[in-house]
Design a protein around this motif. Sequence first.
Motif, short mmCIF file in Angstrom:
data_model
loop_
_atom_site.label_atom_id
_atom_site.label_comp_id
_atom_site.label_asym_id
_atom_site.label_seq_id
_atom_site.Cartn_x
_atom_site.Cartn_y
_atom_site.Cartn_z
N VAL A 206 70.76 30.34 46.02
CA VAL A 206 71.99 30.20 45.31
C VAL A 206 72.73 31.77 44.89
N LYS A 207 72.47 32.79 45.76
CA LYS A 207 73.03 34.13 46.21
C LYS A 207 74.06 33.75 46.86
N GLY A 208 74.66 32.78 47.81
CA GLY A 208 75.71 31.88 48.60
C GLY A 208 75.72 32.60 49.43
N TYR A 209 74.24 32.22 50.10
CA TYR A 209 74.09 32.35 51.58
C TYR A 209 73.74 31.05 52.04
N GLY A 210 73.43 31.51 53.91
CA GLY A 210 72.67 30.36 54.26
C GLY A 210 71.61 31.07 55.67
N VAL A 211 70.84 30.96 55.97
CA VAL A 211 70.54 30.91 56.95
C VAL A 211 69.82 29.97 58.33
N PHE A 212 70.45 29.63 59.70
CA PHE A 212 70.06 28.90 60.05
C PHE A 212 69.33 29.57 61.22
N TRP A 213 68.33 29.01 61.61
CA TRP A 213 67.15 29.77 62.39
C TRP A 213 67.29 28.10 63.64
N ASP A 214 68.12 28.97 64.77
CA ASP A 214 68.43 28.19 66.08
C ASP A 214 67.18 27.60 66.74
N ASN A 215 66.39 27.18 66.18
CA ASN A 215 65.77 26.41 67.66
C ASN A 215 64.75 25.22 67.44
N TYR A 216 64.77 24.73 68.39
CA TYR A 216 64.25 23.13 68.13
C TYR A 216 62.79 22.72 68.53
N SER A 217 62.31 23.50 68.82
CA SER A 217 60.58 22.95 68.88
C SER A 217 60.33 23.09 67.30
N PRO A 218 59.15 22.44 67.80
CA PRO A 218 58.39 22.17 65.87
C PRO A 218 58.02 23.59 65.36
N THR A 219 58.38 23.84 64.40
CA THR A 219 58.87 25.35 63.70
C THR A 219 58.36 25.09 61.94
N THR A 220 57.09 26.11 61.97
CA THR A 220 56.43 26.27 60.57
C THR A 220 57.67 27.34 59.68
#
Length: 778
Positions: A183-197
């Motif tokens: 809601v603070k106006g930012y986004g974060v994309f974790w660029d990994n394609y393996s199963p992730t927790t």
Amino acid sequence: MKTFFSLLLFCVSGFLGVFAQGYQQTESGVKITSQGMDVEVTFYSPSIVRVLKYPTGKYPDKQSLSVTMQPKALSVNTLFTDGVVSLTSTHLTVQLNLETGKVFFKDLLGNLLFTEKDYGTQFTEINYPSGKRYIVRQAFLLEPDEVIYGLGQQQGGKMNQRNQRLFLRQENMKVCIPYIASVKGYGVFWDNYSPTTFTDNRQETSFESESGLCSDYYFMYGGSGDGTVAQMRLLTGQAPMPPLWTFGFWQSRERYKSQEELLNVIKEYRRLGIPLDGIIQDWQYWSTDNAYWNAMEFGNPEFPDPQGMLDKIHAQNVHAMISVWANFGPKTKPFATLKEKNMLIPVDTWPHKSGVHPYDPYHPEARDIYWDYLDKGIFSLGMDAWWLDSTEPDHFNIRDRNFDLPTYLGPWRDVRNAFPLMSNKGVYEHQRAMASDKRVYILTRSAFAGQQRYAANTWSGDVDSRWDVFRKQIAAGLNFTVCGIPYWNTDIGGFFSHKLYPKGIKDDAYKELYVRWLQFGTFTPMMRSHGTDTPREIYQFGSRGEWAFDIQEKFINLRYALLPYLYSTAWDVTKNNGSFMRALFMDFPQDKNVYDLDNEFMFGKSFLVVPVTDPMYVNRDREITIGQTKKQSVYLPSSDWYDFWSGDRIAGGRQIERETPIDLIPVYVKAGSILPLGPEVQYATEKKWEHLVLRIYPGKDATFVLYEDENDNYNYERGAYTEIMITWDEKEQTLTIGERMGQGFDGMLKKRRFIIQLPDGKVSKIVSYSGRRLKIKL
């Protein structure tokens, strides 16, 4: 001699000064070595920053599957103070602690937006059978009351994604995208394609991936919900325009068992005068023998003349979509070709224990082979659209997942979650290269970051026909679209109905669920009836005069009236990175009451939609009782609103009770809206928009851009379209219909009439328009 030593001292001190600071300036950022790892901070744009970390000296030669943007040389101001290097663009500041390798982000006023946790990057070496990798973990710190969205499509019913632990691995009904938006106006994309927790608790927020060579994420600052979506699209690709007809009504079933049965459905819709634009043929048109699964050709004798079937479908102004899978039976031609080239992934997939295997969509040649068979066997007949099923794909053998099997891009574990992205990519790019007169349109069961660029509309999978499941689809769809992928839908009525409703449409309890689900489906990017066990065609529910039939007809006709609004919203998506289904924080960021609402959403920028997700009119004997009207609680965000059904104006910022008879759901139009409504039609392009209603909802200034083009080709990319900006001036009580803009297109209306209405639907004025600016005083 003295001059020589002075010059030498100057050079040495300068040399030591740069390296004493401990960072290296790069073209668009900096690089350091800290805590046994190299850290690179790179500006891709003034608002997008990549943070890459890897064990010292082990640079990962990585080509992102999701990110299409390339970094550009930018003017970034660099300042070094007290062991921290600060990089400031025109939009944000990134700071990097040279001792710990910690990265944190601030706005230009110095307010902290987002930060890594101290020593939050971890690489744990692991020896998989396929080779050495790292379990990669990156931890961050959020503000205690900060609200975040995203993570794809989850089925937990949560809007706010805080305080939970989620295992992100693609499954039926579960779309896994390691992306969060705040809601603070930012986004974060974790660029990994393996199963992730994904983990969020009081101590930290983290992504931990099973396999990788680096910690790799992108920080995007948009300043708002819309701004963040725009940055995600800038990073991973834009969404092309769907054809106009795709916004009409779709009928489907698991499955039509013959071409005669399918054609009779269309015939009955046309006889009844119920609008229809799309018909879908599900599986086993190839054969009922699973050895021929997904043969990509009509082998079932119940479909003796597929070309004739397509011709008859098109003759009735309906478009056809067909089910195609990401796997092949052992007796199919594609299976043989792919096996010979070692381009199958030999895991047990659906149908279970049938020798059916997925293909390797990461391999360019495998994607070529896939399309070659699809083109020769189906596309060449004139098929209009693709239902790419099981694009997760289904994967059985729980104890032996075979994630070490090789793919073109390495062990399957490394690229597992990107399977749907690559599979949809193959079909989209091949059809685009082959045909420009027919836009690609894909319905698919899974997705990954960036999939919007492949004209894919993701549906929520094989969900159960239950009220609680129905409600959960709302939060699932909203969080999915926050990830930057605008097109989403769900099986109207739920896929599996027999568990709770063995009598199907003979059960009033199921009828109530179905019509409520269909009312919701009217306000999604694709209105599609589908499921197993219980046929869903409108005439299965009775005939005119019976409530279940009449309600469906009412909302299907409403859907067609909304086509000008829908198509113009689609243009806003393509041109301006807009969204169809909008989580309420996007339009009301200051109203904290909306942050965690899981049963309301904006549809486009005008409609507030509140689906009815609880039974109201079926008694304990499972009989409908509609004599007494029930009510539903509705929160109206901070604005003025108009009840769409009555035209009544209501002040927002409060909770109200709205009567919800079986034939409507609460729908409100935001004050300061202009709503274009089209004519009654049997299919989307039956009538041109020569007499278009403009319904004005006063209270604030309003703007709407009416978009038109040739409806189903790519000429719009070359400018063959028009825009008409329509504005409402609240102070002057004046409507202005602007000059028609754009180069125009074949079949463009040169003259039309606008019927101007007030919120109650009463006509105020009728004006003629020939492309020149009109100003109308109301």
